[in-house]
Design an enzyme around this catalytic site. Structure first.
Site, PDB file in Angstrom:
ATOM      1  N   TYR A 299       0.845  -1.193   0.000  1.00 43.08           N
ATOM      2  CA  TYR A 299       0.000   0.000   0.000  1.00 43.08           C
ATOM      3  C   TYR A 299       0.883   1.246   0.000  1.00 43.08           C
ATOM      4  CZ  TYR A 299      -4.259   2.591   0.261  1.00 43.08           C
ATOM      5  OH  TYR A 299      -5.275   3.454  -0.044  1.00 43.08           O
TER       6      TYR A 299
ATOM      7  N   ARG B   5      -8.968  10.861  -7.980  1.00 39.98           N
ATOM      8  CA  ARG B   5      -8.074  11.540  -7.027  1.00 39.98           C
ATOM      9  C   ARG B   5      -7.301  10.477  -6.264  1.00 39.98           C
ATOM     10  NH1 ARG B   5      -7.028  12.913  -2.122  1.00 39.98           N
ATOM     11  NH2 ARG B   5      -8.569  11.399  -1.415  1.00 39.98           N
TER      12      ARG B   5
ATOM     13  N   LYS C  12      -6.190  -1.927  -0.721  1.00 37.99           N
ATOM     14  CA  LYS C  12      -7.040  -1.760   0.458  1.00 37.99           C
ATOM     15  C   LYS C  12      -7.637  -3.095   0.895  1.00 37.99           C
ATOM     16  CE  LYS C  12      -7.194   2.479   2.019  1.00 37.99           C
ATOM     17  NZ  LYS C  12      -8.042   3.620   1.704  1.00 37.99           N
TER      18      LYS C  12
ATOM     19  N   GLU D  47     -13.661   5.037  -2.554  1.00 42.75           N
ATOM     20  CA  GLU D  47     -12.212   5.238  -2.441  1.00 42.75           C
ATOM     21  C   GLU D  47     -11.706   6.155  -3.554  1.00 42.75           C
ATOM     22  OE1 GLU D  47      -8.734   4.972  -0.485  1.00 42.75           O
ATOM     23  OE2 GLU D  47     -10.530   3.877   0.124  1.00 42.75           O
ATOM     24  N   ASP D  48     -11.074   7.266  -3.165  1.00 38.39           N
ATOM     25  CA  ASP D  48     -10.358   8.152  -4.089  1.00 38.39           C
ATOM     26  C   ASP D  48     -11.226   8.688  -5.223  1.00 38.39           C
ATOM     27  OD1 ASP D  48      -8.146   7.990  -2.541  1.00 38.39           O
ATOM     28  OD2 ASP D  48      -6.985   6.699  -3.844  1.00 38.39           O
TER      29      ASP D  48
ATOM     30  N   ASP E  63     -13.627   6.272   2.675  1.00 41.30           N
ATOM     31  CA  ASP E  63     -12.442   6.183   3.525  1.00 41.30           C
ATOM     32  C   ASP E  63     -11.633   7.469   3.512  1.00 41.30           C
ATOM     33  OD1 ASP E  63     -10.809   4.588   5.303  1.00 41.30           O
ATOM     34  OD2 ASP E  63      -9.302   4.614   3.714  1.00 41.30           O
ATOM     35  N   ASP E  64     -11.625   8.189   2.392  1.00 42.56           N
ATOM     36  CA  ASP E  64     -10.853   9.435   2.311  1.00 42.56           C
ATOM     37  C   ASP E  64     -11.457  10.506   3.207  1.00 42.56           C
ATOM     38  OD1 ASP E  64      -9.178   8.421   0.037  1.00 42.56           O
ATOM     39  OD2 ASP E  64     -11.143   8.378  -0.917  1.00 42.56           O
TER      40      ASP E  64
ATOM     41  N   ASN F 286      -0.244  11.895   1.345  1.00 42.23           N
ATOM     42  CA  ASN F 286       0.391  10.714   0.759  1.00 42.23           C
ATOM     43  C   ASN F 286       0.641  10.925  -0.732  1.00 42.23           C
ATOM     44  OD1 ASN F 286       0.428   8.869   3.005  1.00 42.23           O
ATOM     45  ND2 ASN F 286      -1.779   8.694   2.820  1.00 42.23           N
TER      46      ASN F 286
END
Length: 583
Positions: free
Chosen positions: A104, A157, A175, A247-248, A270-271, A437
């Site tokens: 990850y 993203r 993930k 996610e993203d 999650d973001d 990150n």
């Protein structure tokens, strides 16, 4: 006209001979017993030695450690996954602290950038805008019937790297590997999904090896209908309480999609929410340290927070901290009052009520910058009049004197020496969380934060920095082991708790409970080393603890559908966790 779901993997008898050794799901390699070798036609196809799983793990680990570049280690791990699934997960579980940064962040970022050049085999489901109207058939093509967790992205993203289109598939894959390794959720029950509606990354559109749709992103009604069609198809195939994790997704769609779906599906982003929970946990875990110093925060409400970055992560963390302050006060502080302790800095400067054309998700944190807040600046280079804009983070820090700065901007080197020094001048134990990150996007490094604050600060990062040695003003070298505010501390345990309770929805209260549970796992020894997070090698215990607390709150909120409630939730949760070894 839906086709029937594909046969579930594992329903058929395992293959024999060489096909068995080439079947990653059933292959045990040199660990096959002599009886099994006779039974499955493997005699002569393997060296004579029968090896224990531990010996196999050591061999693979030695091979990985010989490789110098993280991306080479990543590729080796993915090749191992294609050879022997059980060995892959045992290796990852046994050496999670060493290998999590490989499978990850930060290494997965490079893997995503180079996805088209390194692609070898499909590891999930690809749903494109051209499949609109037929998504149920695509979902039925997935060979596993008992899917419990789905992580899906549209690749807009990816980490701090921007729009990577379908190259972002590496994120759901990674993930879900962590769901399996950290929370013991069976990897067969995990489904990575990439929604392909094009990309606005001009470099990818010109790249011969880009494997997604070569068109600009489809947005608006058509895009939202595709997302809804996919989520509905997932529930139709796998059940109402299948966990569907966003996610993203890009800032322009993430908040809206979450709000639109969160009351109808078991879903979270999650973001927005996972990052919020792990960050809140770090702040909660730091309170025993800040309470030790004169004038230090004893509770969340004692802090003043400034965020650099006002997108998904920034406003998600800010909202959960506001919720936590209200909870902490027993309702004496309203959410609106709690938000006044939290300020956002975006690309245009400090978000205030004087700013116009603010995005909807920033409005709750657009506060008045009244004259009394500016009084202490008179006669300094930072002096401004009421109503004048504050255009930089450094200026905002001088105006507000925050005790906590949190970076979620994906702009490196923005926590400057001057800012960190000022934090240390105004607070005996400031919190500096550089969470962007991958590592290359961090607002500052761990060694910079410790050097510039003379070791006073509590530091956390989004990607790992490892052990840091810094010479301080006393002339001595000091060792710090800063914690990583890694979402992997939260989402596996949160997901396991949701699955255990078969929760229908995921209210913010569960993210708060998860943060509390994580903070409870931080020991005084952890804090003494500089870490506000427990060691990663305890992650399965951490996940079990979080899962039990989340499930308990789900039952209390009457959103659990697994009835009756188990008497001992932690034991129940631990029994759900799958051992990654051979069956």
């Amino acid at each position: 006209h839906d086709q029937k779901p594909a046969a579930a993997g594992g329903a058929a008898a395992p293959p024999r001979g060489l096909p068995l050794l080439r079947n990653a799901k059933h292959n045990k390699g040199s660990a096959f017993s002599h009886e099994e070798r006779t039974k499955f036609g493997l005699v002569g196809l393997l060296p004579q030695a029968q090896e224990a799983l531990d010996r196999q793990v050591l061999r693979e680990l030695n091979q990985i450690r010989k490789k110098s570049e993280p991306i080479e280690k990543y590729e080796y791990m993915m090749n191992l996954l294609d050879r022997n699934v059980s060995l892959f997960y045992t290796l990852l579980c046994n050496h999670v602290e060493e290998l999590m940064p490989i499978v990850y962040t930060p290494t997965v970022g490079q893997a995503c950038i180079e996805y088209g050049y390194r692609w070898t085999t499909s590891r999930g489901l690809y749903v494109s805008i051209k499949d609109k109207g037929n998504v149920r058939q695509l979902v039925n093509n997935w060979p596993e019937n008992d899917v419990r967790v789905i992580v899906f992205t549209d690749g807009e993203r990816i980490l701090g790297l921007g729009d990577l289109g379908i190259n972002g598939m590496g994120i759901p894959v990674g993930k879900l590997q962590l769901y399996a390794a950290c929370a013991g959720i069976d990897h067969h029950q995990c489904l990575p999904v990439c929604i392909d509606v094009g990309t606005n990354n001009k470099e990818l559109l010109k790249d011969d090896f880009y494997m997604g749709l070569k068109q600009e992103r489809v947005r608006g009604k058509e895009f939202e209908e595709l997302i809804e069609e996919f989520m509905a198809a997932a529930v139709a195939r796998f059940g109402r309480t299948v966990l569907i994790q966003f996610e993203d997704f890009g800032n322009s769609t993430a908040f809206h999609l979450l709000e639109k779906s969160r009351d109808r599906y078991t879903t979270f982003n999650d973001d927005i929410q996972g990052t919020a929970s792990v960050t809140l946990a770090g702040v909660l875990a730091s309170l025993p340290e800040t309470a030790k110093v004169k004038g230090g925060a004893e509770k969340l409400a004692d802090h003043t927070f400034v965020f650099l970055g006002a997108g998904e992560a920034g406003t998600g963390i800010a909202n959960l901290i506001a919720h936590a302050i209200q909870e902490e006060s027993g309702g004496k502080i309203t959410t609106e009052e709690a938000r006044k302790r939290i300020w956002l800095v975006d690309s245009s400067g400090l978000v205030t009520s004087k700013r116009t054309k603010l995005a909807h998700h920033k409005l709750d944190f657009a506060h008045d910058l009244s004259a009394d807040k500016l009084e202490h600046l008179k006669g300094t280079e930072w002096e401004i009049s009421e109503g004048e804009p504050v255009t930089s983070l450094e200026h905002a820090v001088h105006v507000l004197k925050p005790s906590v700065i949190i970076g979620v901007s994906a702009v490196p080197k923005t926590f400057t020496k001057e800012i960190c020094e000022f934090m240390a001048e105004t607070h005996a134990k400031p919190l500096i969380f550089a969470l962007s990150n991958p590592t290359s996007k961090a607002e500052c490094t761990a060694s910079e934060a410790y050097e510039w604050t003379d070791g006073k600060c509590i530091f956390a990062s989004g990607s790992p920095f490892g052990t840091v040695e810094v010479e301080l003003s006393d002339g001595k070298r000091h060792t710090f082991r800063p914690g990583q505010g890694n979402n992997a501390y939260i989402f596996p345990g949160l997901g396991l708790g949701l699955l255990a309770a078969k929760a229908k929805v995921v209210p913010d209260e569960l993210l708060y409970v998860a943060a509390q549970a994580l903070a409870e796992m931080v020991t005084s020894d952890d804090r003494d080393t500089g870490s506000m997070y427990p060691p990663l090698n305890t992650i399965r215990d951490v996940s079990a603890h979080i899962a039990a607390k989340v499930a308990a709150r789900a039952y209390k909120l009457k959103i659990a559908t697994h009835l009756p409630q188990p008497e001992d939730l932690e034991s129940y949760v631990r029994n759900l966790m799958v051992d990654p070894g051979y069956p």
